[in-house]
Design an enzyme around this catalytic site. Structure first.
Site, PDB file in Angstrom:
ATOM      1  N   SER A 228     -30.335  19.522  -8.209  1.00  0.00           N
ATOM      2  CA  SER A 228     -30.322  19.226  -9.644  1.00  0.00           C
ATOM      3  C   SER A 228     -29.015  19.690 -10.254  1.00  0.00           C
ATOM      4  O   SER A 228     -28.385  20.642  -9.772  1.00  0.00           O
ATOM      5  CB  SER A 228     -31.474  19.948 -10.344  1.00  0.00           C
ATOM      6  OG  SER A 228     -31.216  21.354 -10.405  1.00  0.00           O
ATOM      7  N   ASP A 229     -28.583  19.005 -11.305  1.00  0.00           N
ATOM      8  CA  ASP A 229     -27.574  19.625 -12.156  1.00  0.00           C
ATOM      9  C   ASP A 229     -28.228  20.874 -12.735  1.00  0.00           C
ATOM     10  O   ASP A 229     -29.458  20.996 -12.776  1.00  0.00           O
ATOM     11  CB  ASP A 229     -27.139  18.665 -13.259  1.00  0.00           C
ATOM     12  CG  ASP A 229     -25.777  19.028 -13.843  1.00  0.00           C
ATOM     13  OD1 ASP A 229     -25.307  20.170 -13.633  1.00  0.00           O
ATOM     14  OD2 ASP A 229     -25.172  18.172 -14.506  1.00  0.00           O
ATOM     15  N   TRP A 230     -27.420  21.822 -13.149  1.00  0.00           N
ATOM     16  CA  TRP A 230     -27.938  23.129 -13.541  1.00  0.00           C
ATOM     17  C   TRP A 230     -28.837  23.004 -14.779  1.00  0.00           C
ATOM     18  O   TRP A 230     -28.371  22.778 -15.888  1.00  0.00           O
ATOM     19  CB  TRP A 230     -26.777  24.089 -13.784  1.00  0.00           C
ATOM     20  CG  TRP A 230     -26.371  24.891 -12.583  1.00  0.00           C
ATOM     21  CD1 TRP A 230     -26.174  26.245 -12.531  1.00  0.00           C
ATOM     22  CD2 TRP A 230     -26.111  24.420 -11.244  1.00  0.00           C
ATOM     23  NE1 TRP A 230     -25.824  26.634 -11.248  1.00  0.00           N
ATOM     24  CE2 TRP A 230     -25.778  25.536 -10.441  1.00  0.00           C
ATOM     25  CE3 TRP A 230     -26.144  23.176 -10.630  1.00  0.00           C
ATOM     26  CZ2 TRP A 230     -25.472  25.443  -9.085  1.00  0.00           C
ATOM     27  CZ3 TRP A 230     -25.844  23.061  -9.278  1.00  0.00           C
ATOM     28  CH2 TRP A 230     -25.515  24.196  -8.530  1.00  0.00           C
ATOM     29  N   GLY A 231     -30.140  23.143 -14.554  1.00  0.00           N
ATOM     30  CA  GLY A 231     -31.110  23.043 -15.628  1.00  0.00           C
ATOM     31  C   GLY A 231     -31.653  21.640 -15.838  1.00  0.00           C
ATOM     32  O   GLY A 231     -32.294  21.369 -16.860  1.00  0.00           O
TER      33      GLY A 231
END
Length: 748
Positions: A228-231
């Site tokens: 995932s992209d962060w968050g």
């Protein structure tokens, strides 16, 4: 590493933990089973490894690393080999810092010039993006360092990026927004793919099974893991089921708990979790087994490479009266705060702590020994307001100089990850300064520092414009090399520069509303739109000047007719007709002469960058395969070539086509066409595959008139559905004859 043995020995808790980050930058390891914890780091154009106890947002400094030009600049090189050199250098620095995976390159398409992260993205064109990205990925991974191509997919703005839904039709998605990822996946095998924050057609990319499983894994054959992209994770169990193996950063146990609960409740099958762990362990094993032993890197050598790379990426947009290169004599006024406080990189997750920085003014002084070079500030980067005292000082210096080198551009406060620009303008104080200086000096050379296109209301008042983009830590010296002719500029734009923002096709649908942004322009972004509409731009896609000139001749194909499963080889002769050595970027576009679907006027399908001495000629060759001629057919959900003539265009830019040649392509696809009473008569008559059926259907709908002499009636006949034929001439075309024709068509 015996992956199956490790999986069989893991507890449910350990498996769940493997699918969630240990902290901001590390994956979970399992010490008792010999699985190490590996580290990932930002790094599209330079390693951004955070030091111990440093923050993840880049407010505090990361470890020193070489800052290369950002993606927007790198793409202007159009040079696969150059991207490989950058990739090799980045991998070496990652090895020294014990980083296993670089989070990059960023491959989203430039839909609007306002996107705050455009400085990091490569191009408006999917083919150019795909080719350069594959070279970069292959180079980094050849040294045992993984990459993470991002952000998958349709992440083309920063506004509401974590929740906005990008509404994209299937054909546009396949032809514009996915190929930049598809090429590297198929041709370079990135270790990881990073999913985007946004939703795609209503569904979060982090839990979009169509995107992550159907397309990425089943169609493209992807073997790595999705992070995932962060968050970016919405619901952890749903994301895991859809094909997202790793959530980053650590959710402090929340993600682990949700996975365990989903398995225990039967919502998530253990086999799905095991497969995710298997993919993660496979990459961890690569990081351990393929890692090269490097303990130190030569920072000076990498800095010199950064300068060479920047020199290949700079784009000479205008050079009236051949004002450049400058002679090392006379009086030169260098004006603009950016000449002493350079903007050489973008803000946000790719913000590098450079090993050193070349100051543009100092580099001009070093390179221009023999000339009288002075400096005036001209404006303040911290405000848009003009300072009359600074302008007066700059105007005085300009009035006393033979030539003005004026550094202008976008401050980081205007352009960065996290927010989009509100307009395409430069700060008003900079435009005011340009106009004031133009009143007293006719020889103005503009040096731009920006991550995306800007409006240039003063363009007719300056002699030369050198687009520097965000050129990295050695951009100052690279500009000086070009200004004084040590290096011949060879970069070409990887995006179109509209005259003003309203020309951009996404303008009325950017950045969208509260919940979604509609990609109503469809296929027509960048040069595809400007070509189709005939709208003149400030500078076209592929444009870039040189200190020499090139002649294109003898464009040939090895076959005049091919089937769509064959390859056509083309050759072209390029000659340097100038007086200095130079490099030319040859661009090959394809145009479908006649299509049953809406298509762009032309599309980039091949390119090459070559170096030639004065008077030297070189024959360059290209190969074109099915995808070069195809469009994505949503009925068959595959790439499809219509039989017919295609033009092969060779040019110096999308707007400067020098030579063309035609080839006929025969489709081998077997598509069951649907015919009914509403099928158009003209479509049947013009279909070459139906000549045998239509040859006996010789009729005149309006027998007393010659359709060839009446355009209106001819068009009526062409676009008349079969059911209406008997209404206009029941004697020659009775209903029975129409039904007989339909029966023949349906039985084909």
């Amino acid at each position: 590493m015996d992956i199956e043995k490790i999986i069989s020995g893991m507890t449910l808790e350990e498996k769940a933990a493997m699918c969630c980050g240990k902290d901001f930058w590390h994956l979970h390891g399992i010490e008792r089973l010999g699985v190490p914890s590996i580290m990932v780091s930002d790094g599209p154009h330079g390693l951004r490894k955070q030091a111990e106890k440093a923050d993840h947002l880049g407010v505090s400094k990361s470890v020193p690393a070489t800052c290369f030009p950002s993606g927007a600049g790198l793409a202007c090189s159009w040079d696969r080999t150059l991207l490989e050199k950058v990739g090799n250098a980045l991998a070496v620095e990652a090895l020294v810092e014990n980083v296993s995976i670089l989070l990059g390159p960023a491959l989203n398409i430039k839909r609007s010039p306002l996107c705050g992260r455009n400085f990091e993205y490569l191009s408006e064109d999917p083919y150019l993006t795909s080719e350069l990205a594959a070279s970069y990925v292959n180079a980094v991974q050849s040294k045992g360092i993984g990459t993470s191509i991002k952000h998958f997919a349709a992440n083309n703005q920063e506004t509401r990026r974590m929740t906005i839904s990008s509404e994209v039709d299937e054909r546009t998605l396949r032809e514009i927004y996915l190929p930049g990822f598809e090429g590297p996946v198929k041709n370079a095998g990135p270790w990881t793919v990073m999913c985007a924050y946004n939703r795609l057609n209503g569904e979060y990319c982090s839990e979009n099974a169509y995107l992550l499983d159907e397309i990425l894994r089943k169609e493209w054959g992807y073997k790595g893991f999705v992070v995932s992209d962060w968050g970016a994770v919405n619901e952890r169990a749903d994301a895991l089921k859809a094909g997202l193996e790793l959530e980053m950063p650590s959710s402090n146990g929340t993600g682990i708990r949700k996975i365990i609960e989903a398995v225990n409740s039967g919502e998530l099958e253990m086999d799905v979790l095991d497969e995710a762990v298997r993919r993660l362990l496979g990459i961890i094993n690569k990081a351990v087994s393929e890692k090269k032993e490097v303990s130190v890197f030569d920072s000076e050598k990498h800095h010199k490479l950064a300068r060479k790379v920047a020199g290949e990426c700079l784009v000479l947009l205008k050079n009236e009266d051949s004002v450049l290169p400058l002679q090392k004599s006379g009086k030169i006024a260098v004006i603009g705060e950016l000449a002493k406080k350079p903007r050489y990189q973008g803000g946000g997750s790719s913000h590098i702590n450079p090993t050193r920085i070349e100051i543009p003014f100092d580099e001009l002084q070093n390179a221009g020994t023999g000339a009288d070079i002075t400096y005036s500030r001209g404006y303040s980067l911290s405000t848009d307001d003009a300072d009359s005292a600074l302008i007066s000082e700059a105007v005085k210096a300009a009035s006393e100089a033979d030539t003005v080198i004026l550094y202008i551009g976008l401050p980081e406060r205007i352009e960065s990850e996290g927010y989009d620009r509100s307009d395409m303008g430069l700060p008003s104080n900079q435009n005011t300064l340009v106009n004031a200086i133009a009143e007293v000096n006719n020889n103005i050379v503009i040096i731009l520092a920006n991550g995306a296109p800007v409006e240039m209301p003063w363009i007719s008042r300056v002699k030369a414009i050198l687009e520097g983009y965000l050129g990295g830590q050695a951009a100052g010296g690279a500009v000086a090399d070009i200004i004084f002719g040590k290096v011949n500029p060879s970069g070409k734009l990887a995006e179109s520069f509209p005259v003003f923002l309203g020309q951009n096709p996404s303008h009325t649908n950017f950045p969208g509303g509260h919940n979604k942004v509609e990609y109503r322009e469809g296929l027509f972004i960048g040069y595809r739109y400007y070509d189709k509409t005939g709208i003149p731009v400030l500078f076209p896609f592929g444009h870039g000047l040189s200190y020499t000139s090139f002649e294109y001749s003898e464009l040939r194909v090895d076959k005049n007719s091919i089937s769509d499963n064959e390859t056509v080889k083309i050759s072209l002769t390029i000659k340097n007709t100038g007086t200095v050595a130079g490099k030319e970027i040859v661009q090959i576009y394809i145009r479908d002469s006649k299509s049953s679907v809406v298509r762009p006027d032309k599309e980039l399908k091949a390119f090459n960058k070559i170096s030639l001495e004065p008077g030297e000629s070189q024959i360059i060759e290209f190969e074109l395969r099915k995808r070069a001629f195809a469009f994505y057919n949503t009925d068959i959900r595959d790439w499809y070539v219509e039989s017919g003539e295609f033009e092969i265009l060779a040019g110096a830019s999308s707007a400067d086509i020098r030579r063309s040649v035609s080839v006929n392509v025969k489709s081998t696809a077997s598509i069951k066409k649907h015919y009914d009473q509403n099928t158009m008569f003209g479509d049947l008559m013009s279909d070459p595959d139906l000549k045998d059926v239509m040859k006996d259907f010789d009729l005149q709908i309006f027998p007393e008139l010659d359709l060839g002499e009446n355009d209106m009636l001819e068009q009526m006949a062409h676009f008349m559905p079969l059911r209406a034929l008997s209404l206009f001439n029941p004697e020659m075309v009775p209903e029975k004859k129409v039904q007989e024709l339909l029966s023949k068509l349906k039985n084909r």
